[in-house]
Write an enzyme that holds these catalytic residues in place. Structure first.
Site, PDB file in Angstrom:
ATOM      1  N   LYS A 265       0.838  -1.200   0.000  1.00  0.00           N
ATOM      2  CA  LYS A 265       0.000   0.000   0.000  1.00  0.00           C
ATOM      3  C   LYS A 265       0.873   1.249   0.000  1.00  0.00           C
ATOM      4  O   LYS A 265       2.050   1.194   0.352  1.00  0.00           O
ATOM      5  CB  LYS A 265      -0.873   0.018   1.271  1.00  0.00           C
ATOM      6  CG  LYS A 265      -1.974  -1.024   1.321  1.00  0.00           C
ATOM      7  CD  LYS A 265      -2.770  -0.893   2.605  1.00  0.00           C
ATOM      8  CE  LYS A 265      -3.831  -1.962   2.727  1.00  0.00           C
ATOM      9  NZ  LYS A 265      -4.912  -1.842   1.723  1.00  0.00           N
TER      10      LYS A 265
ATOM     11  N   ARG B 169     -10.176 -11.623   2.186  1.00  0.00           N
ATOM     12  CA  ARG B 169     -11.040 -12.694   1.684  1.00  0.00           C
ATOM     13  C   ARG B 169     -10.343 -14.038   1.725  1.00  0.00           C
ATOM     14  O   ARG B 169     -10.994 -15.075   1.804  1.00  0.00           O
ATOM     15  CB  ARG B 169     -11.534 -12.338   0.275  1.00  0.00           C
ATOM     16  CG  ARG B 169     -10.448 -12.199  -0.741  1.00  0.00           C
ATOM     17  CD  ARG B 169     -10.896 -11.424  -1.971  1.00  0.00           C
ATOM     18  NE  ARG B 169     -11.105 -10.003  -1.692  1.00  0.00           N
ATOM     19  CZ  ARG B 169     -11.503  -9.118  -2.609  1.00  0.00           C
ATOM     20  NH1 ARG B 169     -11.752  -9.523  -3.845  1.00  0.00           N
ATOM     21  NH2 ARG B 169     -11.653  -7.864  -2.289  1.00  0.00           N
TER      22      ARG B 169
HETATM   23  N1  BES Z   1      -7.957  -3.793   4.450  1.00  0.00           N
HETATM   24  C1  BES Z   1      -8.198  -3.400   3.115  1.00  0.00           C
HETATM   25  C2  BES Z   1      -9.519  -2.640   2.944  1.00  0.00           C
HETATM   26  C3  BES Z   1      -9.643  -1.320   3.635  1.00  0.00           C
HETATM   27  C4  BES Z   1      -9.378  -0.146   2.958  1.00  0.00           C
HETATM   28  C5  BES Z   1     -10.098  -1.241   4.931  1.00  0.00           C
HETATM   29  C6  BES Z   1      -9.530   1.070   3.589  1.00  0.00           C
HETATM   30  C7  BES Z   1     -10.246  -0.018   5.566  1.00  0.00           C
HETATM   31  C8  BES Z   1      -9.961   1.140   4.884  1.00  0.00           C
HETATM   32  C9  BES Z   1      -8.248  -4.637   2.204  1.00  0.00           C
HETATM   33  O1  BES Z   1      -7.467  -5.691   2.603  1.00  0.00           O
HETATM   34  C10 BES Z   1      -7.774  -4.214   0.867  1.00  0.00           C
HETATM   35  O2  BES Z   1      -6.640  -3.872   0.734  1.00  0.00           O
HETATM   36  N2  BES Z   1      -8.672  -4.265  -0.113  1.00  0.00           N
HETATM   37  C11 BES Z   1      -8.370  -3.907  -1.448  1.00  0.00           C
HETATM   38  C12 BES Z   1      -8.964  -4.959  -2.336  1.00  0.00           C
HETATM   39  C13 BES Z   1      -8.522  -4.870  -3.775  1.00  0.00           C
HETATM   40  C14 BES Z   1      -7.059  -5.202  -3.899  1.00  0.00           C
HETATM   41  C15 BES Z   1      -9.369  -5.823  -4.588  1.00  0.00           C
HETATM   42  C16 BES Z   1      -8.994  -2.559  -1.751  1.00  0.00           C
HETATM   43  O3  BES Z   1     -10.113  -2.305  -1.287  1.00  0.00           O
HETATM   44  O4  BES Z   1      -8.364  -1.744  -2.408  1.00  0.00           O
HETATM   45 MN    MN Z   2      -5.460  -5.514   1.923  1.00  0.00          MN
END
Ligand code: BES
Ligand code: MN
Ligand code: ZN
Length: 499
Positions: free
Chosen positions: A273, A347
């Site tokens: 990230k 997931r």
């Molecule tokens: N933990 C994150 C989602 C998240 C984002 C929670 C902001 C709280 C605040 C999750 O694991 C993630 O990174 N999701 C990705 C999924 C994508 C790669 C399909 C996302 O939402 O960008």
């Molecule tokens: Mn994630």
């Protein structure tokens, strides 16, 4: 915080401040408040006028009485009378506590509510939740700490009212203290709250009668074939845990599994990230925290349901053993998953936890997870997303959420999403791009439910308050909310007492 229910006229109650809710427009003061006003030469009426108090929701005014019983009045706007509900009471109580804390007051009393009987109990619960959650601060790591309100009196008009207030107080404490536990767990820094530490906390909570807590580490997870959950943890030095808290009373009408995403930190893994996105990722275990906190009071609330809390606790890091884009993992239920994005790790962890839940012979599965940033894009910090395979459970959860002051907004699981998550080289792929990512995430999780009635709550939008927007008197900026705990407790309480 010390609570007392007192049946006594408010004109003679000694305290630092008396909190009173006033509608918009405030109108003429009535009943005991009018007597207090008369006793102090209409100072209350006058000051409210002078301060331009309109009764707008959340507005507050502090009026000195010139006496000791009470010393001050904290007036809080409730908004229009016909729009009253538990949430307006909850918010107003929290706003009063803020004013009291700012003034460094120690002893606050709340004027009697106008409701009676069951409604009074119910509104008192909301008020007590507002009081406790409005006073909440996470300060354990600060040398300089605030001085919180020490004593709160809930005034009751008479003995009969006092009974209902006592009951509401007990409910409110239970719900609020569970919410506080969830908040504390999420607010803990990620170097302290690791998967193994979360398992220890679950074991501590599980010491009460009726709860059985177990945790699987690397060995147990390998034996069960939980390679999706294990895959997420492979880039971290912290070992993953599957934590199970089982409440199984003797006479069970139904059984419910609660499954929580417990990413104690989500760096994104190799698909790392940005600094901005990563900053609040200690909150990626908010789903697991909600499950743990819910389970901590289930024995006191539920008589005829089996409730199994299951938490997938793991850290997503880009260490040398980390899973890579292109890897294929085989989950506990035999389905193979192509890793297309290591940041879609929730997931994966949940896949095995949900498959485990499906094997527990439960009637329904509810999962709660900070799953996608897309849910936050869609809803802002104002609601969590809800989807699933059972409309009745969805409706019941949304209803419970309404009562708890937690909004759940539906998203669809169209057939197209089932197609989108298919892989060319495995049964499934873990990421299918950003468009509709909350629904694709939901469609992915459905593959592990074994056909059991299942509902998914994506709480990414509301688990942690990062900005002013979405914050409120009992949702402070820079803190976890404990979202989901009160909804789940309300849902379980109703399911338990339904004939
Ligand atoms: N933990 C994150 C989602 C998240 C984002 C929670 C902001 C709280 C605040 C999750 O694991 C993630 O990174 N999701 C990705 C999924 C994508 C790669 C399909 C996302 O939402 O960008
Ligand atoms: Mn994630
Ligand atoms: Zn995550």
């Amino acid at each position: 915080m010390d609570f007392q229910v007192i049946a006594k006229p408010l004109t003679s109650h000694a305290c630092d401040a008396l909190a009173v809710g006033l509608f918009e427009p405030p109108g003429k003061l009535e009943g005991p408040l009018a007597s207090l006003d008369r006793a102090i030469g209409r100072r209350l009426t006058q000051s409210l006028l002078e301060e331009g108090f309109t009764g707008k929701r959340g507005q507050t005014a502090v009026i000195h009485t010139g006496r000791t019983a009470p010393r001050r009045v904290i007036a809080v706007g409730l908004g229009p009378e016909k729009e009253q509900n538990p949430e307006t009471i909850r918010t107003a109580a929290a706003a009063a506590m803020h004013r009291a804390a700012d003034l460094r007051l120690q002893h606050v009393a709340f004027a009697p509510l106008r409701e009676r009987d069951a409604r009074l109990r119910f509104y008192t619960q909301a008020r007590v939740e507002g009081i406790i959650l409005g006073a909440y601060r996470f300060e354990k790591y600060r040398s300089e700490q605030g001085r919180p309100v020490a004593r709160v009196d809930l005034l009751a008009a008479d003995r009969a009212q006092a009974k209902a207030v006592e009951r509401g107080l007990a409910d409110g404490r239970l719900f609020a203290e569970a919410t506080v536990l969830a908040r504390d767990l999420v607010n803990e820094p990620p170097n302290v709250l690791t998967p193994s530490r979360l398992a220890e906390r679950a074991a501590e909570v599980g010491k009460q009668p009726g709860l059985r807590v177990t945790a699987l580490g690397a060995g147990g997870l390998t034996r069960l074939g939980m390679n999706a959950l294990l895959g997420v943890g492979r880039g971290s030095t912290e070992e993953a845990r599957l934590i199970v808290m089982d409440y199984a009373p003797p006479h069970q009408r139904r059984s419910v599994a609660l499954v929580g995403k417990g990413l104690t930190f989500d760096s994104g893994g190799l698909d790392i990230k940005t600094a901005d996105q990563m900053a609040s990722m200690k909150s990626d275990m908010a789903g697991a925290a909600a499950v743990l906190a819910t389970m901590s009071v289930v024995p006191q609330l539920v008589k005829h349901l089996r409730v199994v809390g299951i938490m997938a606790a793991v850290e997503n890091m880009p260490g040398p053993g980390a899973m890579k884009p292109g890897d294929i993992l085989k989950a506990m239920n035999g389905k193979t998953i192509e890793i297309t994005n290591t940041d879609a790790e929730g997931r994966l962890a949940l896949a095995d936890a949900i498959a485990y839940a499906a094997g527990q012979r439960v009637n329904e599965i509810i999962d709660i997870a900070t799953l996608t940033g897309g849910a936050e894009i869609a809803l802002g910090p104002f609601a969590a997303a809800i989807m699933g395979t059972d409309q009745k459970i969805i409706d019941a959860l949304r209803d419970a959420g309404e009562e708890a002051g937690e909004r759940l907004w539906p998203l669809p699981l169209y057939e197209e999403f089932r197609e989108a998550i298919k892989s060319k080289v495995a049964d499934l792929r873990n990421s299918a791009g950003r468009w509709g990512s909350p629904e694709k995430g939901g469609a992915f999780l459905r593959e592990f439910t074994g056909g059991k009635p299942w509902v998914h709550l994506d709480i990414a939008p509301v688990a942690f308050i990062e900005r002013e927007e979405g914050s409120g008197p009992y949702r402070p900026v820079g803190s976890a909310t404990g979202f989901g705990v009160r909804t789940l407790l309300t849902y379980l309480r109703r399911l338990d007492t339904r004939r």
